[in-house]
Design a protein around this motif. Structure first.
Motif, PDB file in Angstrom:
ATOM      1  N   ARG A  94       0.829  -1.202   0.000  1.00 14.88           N
ATOM      2  CA  ARG A  94       0.000   0.000   0.000  1.00 14.88           C
ATOM      3  C   ARG A  94       0.868   1.258   0.000  1.00 14.88           C
ATOM      4  O   ARG A  94       0.557   2.249  -0.687  1.00 14.88           O
ATOM      5  CB  ARG A  94      -0.909   0.010   1.236  1.00 14.88           C
ATOM      6  N   ALA A  95       1.945   1.211   0.780  1.00 11.58           N
ATOM      7  CA  ALA A  95       2.839   2.375   0.810  1.00 11.58           C
ATOM      8  C   ALA A  95       3.475   2.608  -0.563  1.00 11.58           C
ATOM      9  O   ALA A  95       3.586   3.762  -1.018  1.00 11.58           O
ATOM     10  CB  ALA A  95       3.914   2.172   1.875  1.00 11.58           C
ATOM     11  N   ARG A  96       3.865   1.516  -1.229  1.00 14.52           N
ATOM     12  CA  ARG A  96       4.451   1.678  -2.572  1.00 14.52           C
ATOM     13  C   ARG A  96       3.428   2.228  -3.549  1.00 14.52           C
ATOM     14  O   ARG A  96       3.737   3.113  -4.373  1.00 14.52           O
ATOM     15  CB  ARG A  96       5.002   0.339  -3.068  1.00 14.52           C
ATOM     16  N   LEU A  97       2.191   1.693  -3.470  1.00 16.58           N
ATOM     17  CA  LEU A  97       1.142   2.190  -4.358  1.00 16.58           C
ATOM     18  C   LEU A  97       0.834   3.657  -4.085  1.00 16.58           C
ATOM     19  O   LEU A  97       0.594   4.449  -5.016  1.00 16.58           O
ATOM     20  CB  LEU A  97      -0.118   1.347  -4.205  1.00 16.58           C
ATOM     21  N   ALA A  98       0.814   4.003  -2.781  1.00 15.13           N
ATOM     22  CA  ALA A  98       0.562   5.396  -2.441  1.00 15.13           C
ATOM     23  C   ALA A  98       1.671   6.294  -2.973  1.00 15.13           C
ATOM     24  O   ALA A  98       1.409   7.407  -3.480  1.00 15.13           O
ATOM     25  CB  ALA A  98       0.437   5.550  -0.926  1.00 15.13           C
ATOM     26  N   ALA A  99       2.905   5.816  -2.873  1.00 19.50           N
ATOM     27  CA  ALA A  99       4.020   6.613  -3.401  1.00 19.50           C
ATOM     28  C   ALA A  99       3.915   6.756  -4.910  1.00 19.50           C
ATOM     29  O   ALA A  99       4.146   7.836  -5.474  1.00 19.50           O
ATOM     30  CB  ALA A  99       5.346   5.957  -3.006  1.00 19.50           C
ATOM     31  N   ILE A 100       3.567   5.633  -5.571  1.00 17.28           N
ATOM     32  CA  ILE A 100       3.410   5.690  -7.026  1.00 17.28           C
ATOM     33  C   ILE A 100       2.283   6.646  -7.409  1.00 17.28           C
ATOM     34  O   ILE A 100       2.413   7.454  -8.346  1.00 17.28           O
ATOM     35  CB  ILE A 100       3.149   4.283  -7.578  1.00 17.28           C
ATOM     36  N   GLU A 101       1.161   6.559  -6.658  1.00 16.66           N
ATOM     37  CA  GLU A 101       0.028   7.437  -6.942  1.00 16.66           C
ATOM     38  C   GLU A 101       0.401   8.891  -6.675  1.00 16.66           C
ATOM     39  O   GLU A 101      -0.003   9.794  -7.429  1.00 16.66           O
ATOM     40  CB  GLU A 101      -1.159   7.026  -6.067  1.00 16.66           C
ATOM     41  N   ALA A 102       1.174   9.097  -5.620  1.00 21.85           N
ATOM     42  CA  ALA A 102       1.585  10.471  -5.333  1.00 21.85           C
ATOM     43  C   ALA A 102       2.481  11.018  -6.442  1.00 21.85           C
ATOM     44  O   ALA A 102       2.316  12.174  -6.875  1.00 21.85           O
ATOM     45  CB  ALA A 102       2.301  10.520  -3.985  1.00 21.85           C
ATOM     46  N   ARG A 103       3.411  10.176  -6.889  1.00 25.97           N
ATOM     47  CA  ARG A 103       4.277  10.634  -7.982  1.00 25.97           C
ATOM     48  C   ARG A 103       3.478  10.870  -9.254  1.00 25.97           C
ATOM     49  O   ARG A 103       3.711  11.843  -9.991  1.00 25.97           O
ATOM     50  CB  ARG A 103       5.385   9.613  -8.219  1.00 25.97           C
ATOM     51  N   ARG A 104       2.520   9.973  -9.508  1.00 30.94           N
ATOM     52  CA  ARG A 104       1.676  10.160 -10.688  1.00 30.94           C
ATOM     53  C   ARG A 104       0.849  11.441 -10.565  1.00 30.94           C
ATOM     54  O   ARG A 104       0.690  12.208 -11.531  1.00 30.94           O
ATOM     55  CB  ARG A 104       0.756   8.958 -10.868  1.00 30.94           C
ATOM     56  N   GLY A 105       0.293  11.646  -9.359  1.00 29.12           N
ATOM     57  CA  GLY A 105      -0.476  12.869  -9.150  1.00 29.12           C
ATOM     58  C   GLY A 105       0.375  14.113  -9.306  1.00 29.12           C
ATOM     59  O   GLY A 105      -0.092  15.125  -9.853  1.00 29.12           O
ATOM     60  N   GLU A 106       1.607  14.018  -8.815  1.00 24.70           N
ATOM     61  CA  GLU A 106       2.489  15.171  -8.975  1.00 24.70           C
ATOM     62  C   GLU A 106       2.785  15.464 -10.441  1.00 24.70           C
ATOM     63  O   GLU A 106       2.764  16.623 -10.885  1.00 24.70           O
ATOM     64  CB  GLU A 106       3.793  14.923  -8.208  1.00 24.70           C
TER      65      GLU A 106
END
Length: 215
Positions: A128-140
């Motif tokens: 979940r943390a990796r997905l959240a990081a990926i989503e955050a980077r994608r959102g950025e």
């Protein structure tokens, strides 16, 4: 012939008589008198009678002692009850040992299952943390893309920007106008057709109301 046989027969008869007489005489001399024979017979008859009471006593003693030796000792009821209680306690202890072993095995299984679940939870949390990081980077990256487009339209003249924005889909138009500053968005909306400007304003209000943390 007959005169010769007669003397011989007479002689034979005389010899037999002499032999018989001699045997009778010898028997009288060697045989004990009749009273002695009677005493001996009485003694032999009385001897077993004297020994009979002793032998009877021995036989009676043996008869009394033999059953006492062969009969089993009477069982103590208290000892039998104690043995029964001990047997029940042993059986109960064996049953408890079996249950204790089963509980120990079950506890080991539960501990192993909990360890697996804990590892699985840790793995899921890391995922979940990796997905959240990926989503955050994608959102950025997405936000950077939107910000770039906003700067492009903000640098254009309001009338030119309004002509282009009016032809865009409402969803894209809202994302651009929402990221614009009020001083930049107002001249563009004023340059749009009144109906389109009114529609954009209404949808923009709804869009901001649905945004998390607002409303």
């Amino acid at each position: 012939m007959r005169p010769r046989l007669l003397p011989l027969a007479i002689l034979a008869m005389g010899g037999l008589a002499a032999v018989k007489a001699e045997s009778l005489l010898s028997g009288r001399i060697s045989a004990p008198p009749a009273p002695a024979l009677v005493a001996t017979a009485r003694a032999q008859a009385q001897a077993p009678q004297r020994e009979a009471p002793a032998e009877a006593a021995i036989r009676a003693t043996r008869a009394v002692a033999a059953p006492a030796a062969t009969l089993p000792a009477p069982e103590d009821p208290t000892g039998a009850a104690e043995r029964a209680v001990l047997e029940q306690l042993r059986a109960r202890r064996a049953e408890l040992d079996v249950r204790e072993g089963a509980l120990a095995a079950r506890e080991q299984m539960l501990a192993a299952a909990e360890a697996r679940l804990a590892r699985r939870a840790e793995e899921l949390e890391a995922l979940r943390a990796r997905l959240a990081a990926i989503e955050a980077r994608r959102g950025e990256r997405e936000e950077q893309g939107w910000r770039g487009l906003v700067r492009v339209y903000e640098q254009m003249r309001p009338r030119e920007a309004a002509a282009i924005l009016e032809s865009l889909e409402m969803e894209v138009l809202l994302e651009l106008v929402d990221r614009m500053g009020e001083r930049r968005a107002a001249p563009i909306l004023a340059a749009m057709r009144p109906e389109r400007a009114r529609e954009v304003t209404t949808e923009l209000a709804r869009h901001r109301a649905r945004r998390p943390g607002e409303g």
